[in-house]
Each structure stands twice: as C-alpha cells, then as structure tokens.
Scaffold this motif. Structure first.
Motif, short mmCIF file in Angstrom:
data_model
loop_
_atom_site.label_atom_id
_atom_site.label_comp_id
_atom_site.label_asym_id
_atom_site.label_seq_id
_atom_site.Cartn_x
_atom_site.Cartn_y
_atom_site.Cartn_z
N ALA A 40 35.74 -22.04 -34.32
CA ALA A 40 35.04 -23.04 -33.52
C ALA A 40 35.95 -24.25 -33.30
CB ALA A 40 33.76 -23.47 -34.21
N ALA A 41 35.99 -24.70 -32.06
CA ALA A 41 36.82 -25.85 -31.73
C ALA A 41 36.04 -27.14 -32.01
CB ALA A 41 37.21 -25.80 -30.26
N LEU A 42 36.77 -28.20 -32.26
CA LEU A 42 36.18 -29.50 -32.50
C LEU A 42 35.66 -30.04 -31.18
CD1 LEU A 42 35.73 -31.70 -34.64
CD2 LEU A 42 37.93 -32.65 -33.99
N THR A 43 34.38 -30.37 -31.12
CA THR A 43 33.78 -30.85 -29.87
C THR A 43 33.15 -32.22 -30.09
OG1 THR A 43 31.70 -29.75 -30.36
CG2 THR A 43 33.29 -28.51 -29.04
N ASP A 44 32.96 -32.93 -28.98
CA ASP A 44 32.30 -34.22 -29.05
C ASP A 44 30.81 -34.03 -28.79
OD1 ASP A 44 32.20 -33.73 -26.35
OD2 ASP A 44 33.47 -35.41 -25.77
N ALA A 45 30.08 -35.12 -28.63
CA ALA A 45 28.63 -35.05 -28.47
C ALA A 45 28.22 -34.35 -27.17
CB ALA A 45 28.03 -36.44 -28.51
N ASP A 46 29.09 -34.39 -26.16
CA ASP A 46 28.78 -33.74 -24.88
C ASP A 46 29.11 -32.26 -24.89
OD1 ASP A 46 27.94 -36.14 -23.77
OD2 ASP A 46 29.96 -36.66 -23.10
N GLY A 47 29.78 -31.79 -25.91
CA GLY A 47 30.18 -30.40 -25.98
C GLY A 47 31.57 -30.15 -25.45
N ASP A 48 32.24 -31.20 -24.98
CA ASP A 48 33.61 -31.07 -24.50
C ASP A 48 34.56 -31.03 -25.70
OD1 ASP A 48 32.66 -31.23 -21.89
OD2 ASP A 48 32.88 -33.43 -21.84
N ALA A 49 35.70 -30.41 -25.49
CA ALA A 49 36.69 -30.34 -26.57
C ALA A 49 37.24 -31.73 -26.85
CB ALA A 49 37.81 -29.39 -26.19
N ALA A 50 37.30 -32.10 -28.11
CA ALA A 50 37.86 -33.40 -28.49
C ALA A 50 39.38 -33.30 -28.50
CB ALA A 50 37.35 -33.81 -29.86
N ASN A 51 40.04 -34.36 -28.06
CA ASN A 51 41.50 -34.36 -28.08
C ASN A 51 41.99 -35.47 -29.00
OD1 ASN A 51 41.17 -36.71 -26.62
ND2 ASN A 51 41.55 -35.73 -24.64
N VAL A 52 43.29 -35.51 -29.21
CA VAL A 52 43.88 -36.44 -30.16
C VAL A 52 43.67 -37.89 -29.72
CG1 VAL A 52 46.04 -37.14 -31.25
CG2 VAL A 52 45.56 -34.73 -30.90
N ALA A 53 43.74 -38.16 -28.43
CA ALA A 53 43.56 -39.53 -27.93
C ALA A 53 42.15 -40.04 -28.25
CB ALA A 53 43.83 -39.59 -26.44
N ASP A 54 41.16 -39.18 -28.08
CA ASP A 54 39.78 -39.58 -28.40
C ASP A 54 39.63 -39.87 -29.89
OD1 ASP A 54 39.03 -39.27 -25.76
OD2 ASP A 54 38.23 -37.23 -26.07
N LEU A 55 40.22 -39.04 -30.72
CA LEU A 55 40.12 -39.23 -32.17
C LEU A 55 40.83 -40.50 -32.61
CD1 LEU A 55 40.61 -35.57 -33.36
CD2 LEU A 55 38.48 -36.85 -33.21
N ARG A 56 41.97 -40.81 -32.00
CA ARG A 56 42.68 -42.05 -32.34
C ARG A 56 41.88 -43.27 -31.91
NH1 ARG A 56 48.58 -39.98 -30.59
NH2 ARG A 56 49.04 -38.87 -32.52
N ALA A 57 41.26 -43.23 -30.73
CA ALA A 57 40.45 -44.35 -30.27
C ALA A 57 39.27 -44.56 -31.21
CB ALA A 57 39.96 -44.08 -28.86
N LEU A 58 38.65 -43.49 -31.65
CA LEU A 58 37.53 -43.59 -32.58
C LEU A 58 37.99 -44.16 -33.92
CD1 LEU A 58 34.57 -43.05 -33.14
CD2 LEU A 58 35.21 -40.75 -33.86
N ALA A 59 39.14 -43.72 -34.40
CA ALA A 59 39.67 -44.24 -35.66
C ALA A 59 39.96 -45.73 -35.55
CB ALA A 59 40.93 -43.48 -36.06
N ASN A 60 40.46 -46.20 -34.41
CA ASN A 60 40.73 -47.62 -34.21
C ASN A 60 39.45 -48.44 -34.22
OD1 ASN A 60 43.49 -47.33 -34.12
ND2 ASN A 60 43.55 -47.07 -31.89
N VAL A 61 38.39 -47.89 -33.65
CA VAL A 61 37.11 -48.60 -33.63
C VAL A 61 36.53 -48.69 -35.04
CG1 VAL A 61 34.73 -48.45 -32.82
CG2 VAL A 61 36.61 -48.02 -31.23
N ILE A 62 36.65 -47.62 -35.79
CA ILE A 62 36.11 -47.60 -37.15
C ILE A 62 36.88 -48.56 -38.06
CG2 ILE A 62 35.82 -46.15 -39.19
CD1 ILE A 62 35.17 -43.85 -37.30
N ASP A 63 38.20 -48.65 -37.90
CA ASP A 63 39.02 -49.51 -38.75
C ASP A 63 38.76 -50.98 -38.53
OD1 ASP A 63 40.18 -47.41 -40.04
OD2 ASP A 63 41.93 -47.32 -38.73
N GLN A 64 38.24 -51.37 -37.39
CA GLN A 64 38.07 -52.80 -37.09
C GLN A 64 36.83 -53.36 -37.66
OE1 GLN A 64 38.45 -53.22 -32.89
NE2 GLN A 64 40.60 -52.64 -32.92
#
Length: 64
Positions: A40-64
C-alpha cells in the motif's frame, strides 16, 4: 489484572494460571497480521499519493 493471593498457595494452580496467560498472549500475537506483502502506498486525506515535498511541508508546520 492480577489474581487473588490465594491462587499462589497451590503451585499447580499458579502454573495453570500462568499457562493460561501465555496461551492467551500467543493466541493474540498469532492472530496479528504478518506485515509481509504490504504494498500500500502512502496517501493523503484525499487519497492521492503523498510525495516528499508534501511531507517536508507538513514537518515544517509541525516543528513551528
């Protein structure tokens, strides 16, 4: 949950109780999925495949 102290007055009763605990643990662990063959591929809430850029943006939001 621990049994009452009366259980441990008899060695055989205590061994049967401990065997039941081990049997229960084996039964629960044996029914768990093995985890192999999971493609199973890693997907976001919409069901689209998550990519590295999305994960990095999310990590930046969480770190702040």
């Amino acid at each position: 949950m621990l049994p009452s102290p009366r259980l441990f007055r008899s060695r055989w009763t205590a061994l049967l109780w401990a065997g039941g605990i081990l049997w229960f643990a084996h039964d629960v662990a044996g029914s768990a999925p093995s985890g192999t063959g999971n493609s199973a591929a890693l997907t976001d809430a919409d069901g689209d495949a998550a990519n590295v850029a999305d994960l990095r943006a999310l990590a930046n939001v969480i770190d702040q």
